[in-house]
Design an enzyme around this catalytic site. Structure first.
Site, short mmCIF file in Angstrom:
data_model
loop_
_atom_site.label_atom_id
_atom_site.label_comp_id
_atom_site.label_asym_id
_atom_site.label_seq_id
_atom_site.Cartn_x
_atom_site.Cartn_y
_atom_site.Cartn_z
N GLY A 193 5.80 8.41 1.18
CA GLY A 193 6.81 8.17 2.23
C GLY A 193 7.72 7.02 1.80
O GLY A 193 8.96 7.12 1.85
N HIS A 194 7.11 5.90 1.36
CA HIS A 194 7.92 4.76 0.90
C HIS A 194 8.78 5.17 -0.29
O HIS A 194 9.94 4.81 -0.39
CB HIS A 194 7.01 3.61 0.44
CG HIS A 194 6.18 3.00 1.52
ND1 HIS A 194 4.80 3.02 1.51
CD2 HIS A 194 6.53 2.33 2.64
CE1 HIS A 194 4.33 2.38 2.56
NE2 HIS A 194 5.36 1.96 3.27
N ILE A 224 7.15 12.02 5.63
CA ILE A 224 6.54 12.77 4.52
C ILE A 224 5.07 12.97 4.87
O ILE A 224 4.40 12.05 5.34
CB ILE A 224 6.68 11.98 3.18
CG1 ILE A 224 8.14 11.58 2.93
CG2 ILE A 224 6.11 12.76 2.01
CD1 ILE A 224 9.09 12.74 2.70
N ALA A 267 0.87 -1.19 0.00
CA ALA A 267 0.00 0.00 0.00
C ALA A 267 0.90 1.23 0.00
O ALA A 267 0.82 2.11 0.87
CB ALA A 267 -0.96 -0.01 1.18
N GLN A 311 9.78 1.96 16.15
CA GLN A 311 10.21 0.82 15.33
C GLN A 311 11.66 1.01 14.88
O GLN A 311 12.45 0.07 14.88
CB GLN A 311 9.28 0.67 14.12
CG GLN A 311 9.81 -0.28 13.05
CD GLN A 311 8.79 -0.59 11.99
OE1 GLN A 311 7.92 -1.42 12.19
NE2 GLN A 311 8.89 0.03 10.83
N GLY A 367 11.47 4.96 7.78
CA GLY A 367 10.91 6.31 7.94
C GLY A 367 10.73 6.69 9.41
O GLY A 367 10.34 5.84 10.23
N GLN A 368 10.97 7.95 9.71
CA GLN A 368 10.88 8.43 11.10
C GLN A 368 9.46 8.38 11.68
O GLN A 368 9.28 8.41 12.89
CB GLN A 368 11.40 9.87 11.18
CG GLN A 368 11.63 10.34 12.62
CD GLN A 368 11.59 11.83 12.76
OE1 GLN A 368 12.28 12.52 12.01
NE2 GLN A 368 10.80 12.35 13.69
N SER A 393 0.19 3.89 5.15
CA SER A 393 -0.67 2.99 4.36
C SER A 393 -2.07 2.97 4.95
O SER A 393 -3.06 2.82 4.23
CB SER A 393 -0.09 1.57 4.35
OG SER A 393 1.22 1.61 3.87
N ARG A 394 -2.15 3.11 6.27
CA ARG A 394 -3.46 3.06 6.94
C ARG A 394 -4.35 4.23 6.57
O ARG A 394 -5.57 4.16 6.73
CB ARG A 394 -3.28 3.00 8.45
CG ARG A 394 -2.80 1.65 8.93
CD ARG A 394 -2.88 1.57 10.46
NE ARG A 394 -2.71 0.21 10.93
CZ ARG A 394 -1.56 -0.37 11.18
NH1 ARG A 394 -0.44 0.31 10.98
NH2 ARG A 394 -1.50 -1.61 11.60
O1 PAF Z 1 7.06 -0.49 8.82
C1 PAF Z 1 6.64 -1.50 8.22
O2 PAF Z 1 6.05 -1.42 7.15
C2 PAF Z 1 6.85 -2.87 8.83
O3 PAF Z 1 6.77 -2.82 10.22
C3 PAF Z 1 8.16 -3.55 8.38
C4 PAF Z 1 9.39 -2.79 8.83
C5 PAF Z 1 8.16 -3.69 6.86
C6 PAF Z 1 8.23 -4.95 8.98
O4 PAF Z 1 7.13 -5.73 8.62
#
Ligand code: PAF
Length: 279
Positions: free
Chosen positions: A36-37, A177, A32, A154, A148-149, A187-188
């Site tokens: 940002g990605h 972003i 998704a 995480q 991403g920050q 994505s959510r």
């Molecule tokens: O940030 C995410 O999308 C997930 O937590 C990751 C790092 C891909 C691990 O499933």
């Protein structure tokens, strides 16, 4: 873009590229894809000779089955975006490729950071993240890992994982972003209506309010006002915490220490997180 579905094949391909002197940048995702990605893909492309993206919605990091079932999946559009942005390789594994029958889950000693903030609301979440990221990094033996920050906790957990497991990848954390109204790309967000996306701009306003108004001393009143900015828009707050850079909450700020505000909210059942470094 080359698409691999089997771990063995992508691993061998990447090893051969590394042996011929290429550097590998890796952007792990759950699909998704959004800007940002894509900013991470572009960052990797300008620094590394080969950029790899993975798409795998990892069930072990979801503590809530409904959240897992409703996670947006847009594979065809993701492939189109990756191709448009010049990603070299996509890893698109099945569940069995990541967690084969003989897979044994281990327990990572992550310390206090595992159970605070996101960890407190989503028990087991960071163990699942570590599990999948360690597996992905063993398959995609990258030189640089791009995150991403927006998912700051995480990022710190994965930094710890890299130290604990002696993984040689360098971690690069890139700025969040945002949409025009300040909403952090996620994505959510695809699960929100346009009206809800508009309202969700209040999350950024609350973080900004704290950044603009923070003073040395107690922080309770400031957090109270910021929380109101969110809740008066019908957004439910899970937490809004001001912490040091190890994500330990602070009640009183000395005016010097580096601090960050982190929040998690729910809008109509959709969980969103965001954070802002304050000084
Ligand atoms: O940030 C995410 O999308 C997930 O937590 C990751 C790092 C891909 C691990 O499933």
């Amino acid at each position: 873009m080359i698409i691999f579905k089997e771990a063995k094949n992508i691993h061998e391909y990447i090893q051969s590229k590394k042996e011929s002197g290429l550097s590998i940048g890796f952007v792990p995702t759950m699909g998704a894809l959004h800007k940002g990605h894509l900013s991470l893909i572009n960052k990797s492309k300008s620094a590394e000779t080969l950029t790899v993206c993975s798409i795998f919605v990892n069930p072990t990091q979801f503590n809530n089955p409904e959240d897992f079932q409703k996670y947006p999946i847009t594979i065809e559009e993701d492939i189109r975006l990756l191709e448009m942005n010049g990603c070299d390789i996509l890893f698109l594994p099945s569940y069995a490729e990541i967690y084969p029958h003989h897979f044994l889950a281990k327990n990572y000693e992550l310390g206090k950071i595992e159970t605070s903030l996101e960890g407190a609301s989503r028990p087991g979440h960071f163990q699942g993240v570590c599990m999948v990221v360690e597996i992905l990094l063993s398959i995609i033996d990258c030189d640089t890992l791009y995150l991403g920050q927006k998912d700051l906790q995480q990022c710190l957990i994965i930094k710890k994982l890299i130290e604990l497991e002696n993984i040689h990848a360098k971690l690069v954390i890139s700025e969040t972003i945002r949409e025009e109204n300040g909403l952090a790309m996620s994505s959510r967000n695809k699960r929100l209506t346009l009206e809800e996306q508009k309202k969700a701009g209040a999350i950024y306003q609350a973080l900004n309010y704290i950044k603009q108004n923070i003073q040395p001393g107690t922080l309770d009143e400031l957090k109270f006002h910021a929380t109101n900015l969110v809740t008066e828009n019908g957004i439910e707050k899970d937490y809004l915490e001001i912490t040091n850079l190890d994500l330990i909450p602070i009640q009183n700020w000395d005016g010097i220490k580096k601090i960050v505000v982190l929040t998690a909210v729910t809008i109509n059942g959709v969980r969103l997180i965001d954070n802002m470094i304050l000084n």
